[in-house]
Design an enzyme around this catalytic site. Sequence first.
Site, PDB file in Angstrom:
ATOM      1  N   HIS A   1       0.681  -3.903   5.984  1.00  0.00           N
ATOM      2  CA  HIS A   1      -0.540  -3.904   6.808  1.00  0.00           C
ATOM      3  C   HIS A   1      -1.729  -4.409   6.016  1.00  0.00           C
ATOM      4  CE1 HIS A   1      -0.438  -0.112   4.627  1.00  0.00           C
ATOM      5  NE2 HIS A   1      -1.760  -0.088   4.719  1.00  0.00           N
ATOM      6  N   GLU A   2      -1.456  -4.998   4.829  1.00  0.00           N
ATOM      7  CA  GLU A   2      -2.553  -5.447   3.966  1.00  0.00           C
ATOM      8  C   GLU A   2      -2.260  -6.900   3.613  1.00  0.00           C
ATOM      9  OE1 GLU A   2      -4.220  -2.672   0.687  1.00  0.00           O
ATOM     10  OE2 GLU A   2      -3.103  -4.198  -0.378  1.00  0.00           O
TER      11      GLU A   2
ATOM     12  N   CYS B   1     -12.300  -4.206  19.309  1.00  0.00           N
ATOM     13  CA  CYS B   1     -12.362  -4.980  20.566  1.00  0.00           C
ATOM     14  C   CYS B   1     -13.800  -5.215  21.007  1.00  0.00           C
ATOM     15  CB  CYS B   1     -11.572  -4.286  21.678  1.00  0.00           C
ATOM     16  SG  CYS B   1     -12.404  -2.848  22.408  1.00  0.00           S
TER      17      CYS B   1
ATOM     18  N   CYS C   1       0.850  -1.195   0.000  1.00  0.00           N
ATOM     19  CA  CYS C   1       0.000   0.000   0.000  1.00  0.00           C
ATOM     20  C   CYS C   1       0.882   1.240   0.000  1.00  0.00           C
ATOM     21  CB  CYS C   1      -0.899  -0.025   1.238  1.00  0.00           C
ATOM     22  SG  CYS C   1      -1.863   1.471   1.504  1.00  0.00           S
ATOM     23  N   HIS C   2       0.325   2.333  -0.499  1.00  0.00           N
ATOM     24  CA  HIS C   2       1.061   3.600  -0.530  1.00  0.00           C
ATOM     25  C   HIS C   2       1.530   4.001   0.876  1.00  0.00           C
ATOM     26  CE1 HIS C   2       1.877   7.802  -1.457  1.00  0.00           C
ATOM     27  NE2 HIS C   2       1.944   7.410  -2.703  1.00  0.00           N
ATOM     28  N   THR C   3       0.754   3.626   1.892  1.00  0.00           N
ATOM     29  CA  THR C   3       1.115   4.030   3.256  1.00  0.00           C
ATOM     30  C   THR C   3       2.403   3.342   3.736  1.00  0.00           C
ATOM     31  OG1 THR C   3      -1.228   4.374   3.653  1.00  0.00           O
ATOM     32  CG2 THR C   3       0.175   4.307   5.594  1.00  0.00           C
TER      33      THR C   3
ATOM     34  N   CYS D   1     -11.335   1.917  17.122  1.00  0.00           N
ATOM     35  CA  CYS D   1     -11.055   1.202  18.378  1.00  0.00           C
ATOM     36  C   CYS D   1      -9.704   1.660  18.934  1.00  0.00           C
ATOM     37  CB  CYS D   1     -11.008  -0.306  18.107  1.00  0.00           C
ATOM     38  SG  CYS D   1     -10.510  -1.292  19.542  1.00  0.00           S
TER      39      CYS D   1
ATOM     40  N   ARG E   1      -4.272   0.944  20.375  1.00  0.00           N
ATOM     41  CA  ARG E   1      -3.726   2.001  19.512  1.00  0.00           C
ATOM     42  C   ARG E   1      -2.390   2.540  20.009  1.00  0.00           C
ATOM     43  NH1 ARG E   1      -1.337   4.311  16.578  1.00  0.00           N
ATOM     44  NH2 ARG E   1      -1.873   5.800  14.943  1.00  0.00           N
TER      45      ARG E   1
ATOM     46  N   CYS F   1     -14.395  -1.125  24.026  1.00  0.00           N
ATOM     47  CA  CYS F   1     -13.854   0.174  24.440  1.00  0.00           C
ATOM     48  C   CYS F   1     -14.886   1.277  24.153  1.00  0.00           C
ATOM     49  CB  CYS F   1     -12.513   0.468  23.759  1.00  0.00           C
ATOM     50  SG  CYS F   1     -12.651   0.963  22.016  1.00  0.00           S
TER      51      CYS F   1
ATOM     52  N   CYS G   1     -15.456   1.621  20.392  1.00  0.00           N
ATOM     53  CA  CYS G   1     -16.236   0.540  19.776  1.00  0.00           C
ATOM     54  C   CYS G   1     -17.710   0.641  20.159  1.00  0.00           C
ATOM     55  CB  CYS G   1     -15.686  -0.822  20.194  1.00  0.00           C
ATOM     56  SG  CYS G   1     -14.197  -1.288  19.302  1.00  0.00           S
TER      57      CYS G   1
ATOM     58  N   CYS H   1      -6.751  -3.421   3.332  1.00  0.00           N
ATOM     59  CA  CYS H   1      -6.680  -1.950   3.363  1.00  0.00           C
ATOM     60  C   CYS H   1      -7.412  -1.338   2.172  1.00  0.00           C
ATOM     61  CB  CYS H   1      -5.240  -1.432   3.431  1.00  0.00           C
ATOM     62  SG  CYS H   1      -5.193   0.376   3.522  1.00  0.00           S
TER      63      CYS H   1
ATOM     64  N   ARG I   1      -2.102  -2.348  -7.707  1.00  0.00           N
ATOM     65  CA  ARG I   1      -1.674  -3.063  -6.511  1.00  0.00           C
ATOM     66  C   ARG I   1      -0.674  -4.154  -6.881  1.00  0.00           C
ATOM     67  NH1 ARG I   1      -2.312  -0.238  -3.200  1.00  0.00           N
ATOM     68  NH2 ARG I   1      -3.469  -0.579  -1.294  1.00  0.00           N
TER      69      ARG I   1
HETATM   70  P1  NAD Z   1      -1.637   5.753  -5.470  1.00  0.00           P
HETATM   71  O1  NAD Z   1      -0.272   6.321  -5.553  1.00  0.00           O
HETATM   72  O2  NAD Z   1      -1.930   4.406  -6.019  1.00  0.00           O
HETATM   73  O3  NAD Z   1      -2.678   6.755  -6.172  1.00  0.00           O
HETATM   74  C1  NAD Z   1      -2.628   8.152  -6.062  1.00  0.00           C
HETATM   75  C2  NAD Z   1      -3.162   8.733  -7.381  1.00  0.00           C
HETATM   76  O4  NAD Z   1      -3.267  10.144  -7.227  1.00  0.00           O
HETATM   77  C3  NAD Z   1      -2.266   8.467  -8.582  1.00  0.00           C
HETATM   78  O5  NAD Z   1      -3.008   7.914  -9.645  1.00  0.00           O
HETATM   79  C4  NAD Z   1      -1.715   9.851  -8.934  1.00  0.00           C
HETATM   80  O6  NAD Z   1      -1.477   9.996 -10.323  1.00  0.00           O
HETATM   81  C5  NAD Z   1      -2.832  10.759  -8.431  1.00  0.00           C
HETATM   82  N1  NAD Z   1      -2.415  12.119  -8.123  1.00  0.00           N
HETATM   83  C6  NAD Z   1      -1.294  12.519  -7.495  1.00  0.00           C
HETATM   84  N2  NAD Z   1      -1.272  13.861  -7.385  1.00  0.00           N
HETATM   85  C7  NAD Z   1      -2.414  14.313  -7.956  1.00  0.00           C
HETATM   86  C8  NAD Z   1      -2.952  15.618  -8.159  1.00  0.00           C
HETATM   87  N3  NAD Z   1      -2.319  16.715  -7.749  1.00  0.00           N
HETATM   88  N4  NAD Z   1      -4.159  15.702  -8.788  1.00  0.00           N
HETATM   89  C9  NAD Z   1      -4.797  14.591  -9.216  1.00  0.00           C
HETATM   90  N5  NAD Z   1      -4.314  13.347  -9.058  1.00  0.00           N
HETATM   91  C10 NAD Z   1      -3.139  13.205  -8.442  1.00  0.00           C
HETATM   92  O7  NAD Z   1      -2.048   5.796  -3.929  1.00  0.00           O
HETATM   93  P2  NAD Z   1      -3.217   4.993  -3.202  1.00  0.00           P
HETATM   94  O8  NAD Z   1      -2.723   3.662  -2.780  1.00  0.00           O
HETATM   95  O9  NAD Z   1      -4.450   5.075  -4.002  1.00  0.00           O
HETATM   96  O10 NAD Z   1      -3.375   5.863  -1.864  1.00  0.00           O
HETATM   97  C11 NAD Z   1      -3.911   7.181  -1.927  1.00  0.00           C
HETATM   98  C12 NAD Z   1      -3.770   7.865  -0.577  1.00  0.00           C
HETATM   99  O11 NAD Z   1      -4.620   7.230   0.381  1.00  0.00           O
HETATM  100  C13 NAD Z   1      -2.357   7.802   0.014  1.00  0.00           C
HETATM  101  O12 NAD Z   1      -2.096   9.055   0.617  1.00  0.00           O
HETATM  102  C14 NAD Z   1      -2.476   6.708   1.071  1.00  0.00           C
HETATM  103  O13 NAD Z   1      -1.505   6.849   2.092  1.00  0.00           O
HETATM  104  C15 NAD Z   1      -3.883   6.969   1.574  1.00  0.00           C
HETATM  105  N6  NAD Z   1      -4.564   5.871   2.283  1.00  0.00           N
HETATM  106  C16 NAD Z   1      -5.377   6.219   3.304  1.00  0.00           C
HETATM  107  C17 NAD Z   1      -6.091   5.238   3.977  1.00  0.00           C
HETATM  108  C18 NAD Z   1      -7.009   5.622   5.108  1.00  0.00           C
HETATM  109  O14 NAD Z   1      -7.462   4.736   5.840  1.00  0.00           O
HETATM  110  N7  NAD Z   1      -7.355   6.887   5.277  1.00  0.00           N
HETATM  111  C19 NAD Z   1      -5.949   3.905   3.619  1.00  0.00           C
HETATM  112  C20 NAD Z   1      -5.113   3.580   2.559  1.00  0.00           C
HETATM  113  C21 NAD Z   1      -4.411   4.579   1.894  1.00  0.00           C
HETATM  114  N1  AHE Z   2       1.243   6.171  11.580  1.00  0.00           N
HETATM  115  C1  AHE Z   2       0.027   5.689  11.053  1.00  0.00           C
HETATM  116  C2  AHE Z   2       0.164   5.482   9.554  1.00  0.00           C
HETATM  117  C3  AHE Z   2      -0.385   6.619   8.812  1.00  0.00           C
HETATM  118  C4  AHE Z   2      -1.899   6.662   8.870  1.00  0.00           C
HETATM  119  O1  AHE Z   2      -2.446   7.726   9.030  1.00  0.00           O
HETATM  120  N2  AHE Z   2      -2.593   5.530   8.755  1.00  0.00           N
HETATM  121  C5  AHE Z   2      -4.012   5.520   8.521  1.00  0.00           C
HETATM  122  C6  AHE Z   2      -4.323   4.420   7.606  1.00  0.00           C
HETATM  123  S1  AHE Z   2      -3.500   4.491   6.081  1.00  0.00           S
HETATM  124  C7  AHE Z   2      -3.621   2.898   5.559  1.00  0.00           C
HETATM  125  O2  AHE Z   2      -3.001   2.771   4.361  1.00  0.00           O
HETATM  126  C8  AHE Z   2      -4.831   5.218   9.737  1.00  0.00           C
HETATM  127  O3  AHE Z   2      -5.986   4.963   9.617  1.00  0.00           O
HETATM  128  N3  AHE Z   2      -4.320   5.207  10.893  1.00  0.00           N
HETATM  129  C9  AHE Z   2      -5.156   4.861  11.998  1.00  0.00           C
HETATM  130  C10 AHE Z   2      -4.701   5.558  13.220  1.00  0.00           C
HETATM  131  O4  AHE Z   2      -5.346   5.359  14.238  1.00  0.00           O
HETATM  132  O5  AHE Z   2      -3.696   6.276  13.124  1.00  0.00           O
HETATM  133  C11 AHE Z   2      -0.388   4.355  11.651  1.00  0.00           C
HETATM  134  O6  AHE Z   2      -1.515   3.962  11.422  1.00  0.00           O
HETATM  135  O7  AHE Z   2       0.454   3.733  12.318  1.00  0.00           O
HETATM  136 ZN    ZN Z   3      -2.996   0.894   3.378  1.00  0.00          ZN
HETATM  137 ZN    ZN Z   4     -12.442  -1.112  20.852  1.00  0.00          ZN
END
Ligand code: NAD
Ligand code: AHE
Ligand code: ZN
Ligand code: ZN
Length: 370
Positions: free
Chosen positions: A62-63, A92, A40-42, A106, A110, A95, A98, A170, A365
């Site tokens: 993490h995936e 859990c 994953c990108h993360t 949860c 954490r 908590c 949850c 993920c 992916r």
């Molecule tokens: P990825 O790199 O596969 O996709 C990102 C896309 O965004 C690419 O296609 C890229 O061309 C495009 N992009 C980049 N800059 C841009 C811009 N300025 N305008 C338009 N498009 C643009 O990444 P991903 O795996 O899809 O992850 C995306 C984001 O989500 C990452 O920041 C990742 O860390 C985050 N993420 C968050 C969670 C969560 O739980 N919140 C979970 C997983 C991933």
């Molecule tokens: N340090 C963080 C990693 C960065 C982050 O913000 N993670 C997101 C998920 S991204 C998945 O690709 C997240 O949901 N975190 C949950 C939380 O409670 O921070 C970490 O998770 O360790």
């Molecule tokens: Zn992820």
């Molecule tokens: Zn919980």
Amino acid sequence: MRTKAAVAIEAGKPLEVMDVNLEGPKEGEVLVEIKATGICHTDEFTLSGADPEGLFPAILGHEGAGVVVEVGPGVKSLKPGDHVIPLYTAECRECEYCLNPKTNLCQKVRSTQGQGLMPDGTSRFSMLDGTPILHYMGCSTFSNYTVLPEISLAKVREDAPFDKICYIGCGVTTGIGAVLYTAKAEIGCRAIVFGLGGIGLNVIQGLRLAGADQIVGVDLNPAKVEMAKRFGMTDFVNPAEVEGDLVPYLVNLTKGGADYTFDATGNVNVMRTALEACHKGWGESIIIGVAPAGAEISTRPFQLVTGRSWRGTAFGGARGRTDVPKIVDWYMEGKIEIDPMITHVLPLEDINKGFDLMHAGKSIRAVVQY
Ligand code: NAD
Ligand code: AHE
Ligand code: ZN
Ligand code: ZN
């Protein structure tokens, strides 16, 4: 025991594949053989040093998906042989978080999870010379065997293929969940998805599932268009080809602004555009992208005063032990698609190639199969 793992030695360096020591499961913990793991990108975000919680040396990942090998004392919900998906957001079921239906975050494990440790404050991984190695997001799926808390595992059906359902750990859940659990998008809505990568494509298929009328995809990379259309994108916008400001262009395209917008880029400028492209009075913008350490978002407060909302989602708002098995069912029943998004399958030895493919924008992916 010994297991093979890809270890992140320090920020900015490639992962090193090596044998490491893994202690057995303690109270409330489970030993899992990981069969497949997605990159994953993360993981890259942490490896690059942009994650304020990034710790080293650590075993990232993490995936994933795998099989329970051994359960520690007190574990009641799982037994050896069960098929599982690791959860970086535990569930859990007792908590304060949850018990509140408004959140999936949860907090039971954490704080130790953020320190790269199991709930008792210690690590199960070490180098062969005894140097401790930290866990990552409570999962460490870049190891063939790993130990997790029982509450960080979703039990899933046994006929589902590991090399596909690992992505539900993920990307799939985050994207689809952002639509169904966080936005609760309605039939007939108009939506804009910024970033058509491994997350954005799943937002698009979530919107299709929800019955959206218009699904606009925005990306700087035109190579993403074909796949996005396949998953339900109705309109594509490349910001580099729009003359003038992107916001009025998108507002016009969505006939007054979108009901829902999603940031799946992690870019704070894009997040502002996403908020401002929402419909006046009711549009909701959902941040999924994880921005680098220290980054901040901004907009004029008038945007919120006039009825737009800024929200965020982690793991798509899914409660892992409850929702992940259902999402596996949706995949097995053909309600959602995963296979076309898994563009590369690699052995653990080639895991760094998976990161290179991601950087080059060539993979959606990449999955490592053990
Ligand atoms: P990825 O790199 O596969 O996709 C990102 C896309 O965004 C690419 O296609 C890229 O061309 C495009 N992009 C980049 N800059 C841009 C811009 N300025 N305008 C338009 N498009 C643009 O990444 P991903 O795996 O899809 O992850 C995306 C984001 O989500 C990452 O920041 C990742 O860390 C985050 N993420 C968050 C969670 C969560 O739980 N919140 C979970 C997983 C991933
Ligand atoms: N340090 C963080 C990693 C960065 C982050 O913000 N993670 C997101 C998920 S991204 C998945 O690709 C997240 O949901 N975190 C949950 C939380 O409670 O921070 C970490 O998770 O360790
Ligand atoms: Zn992820
Ligand atoms: Zn919980």
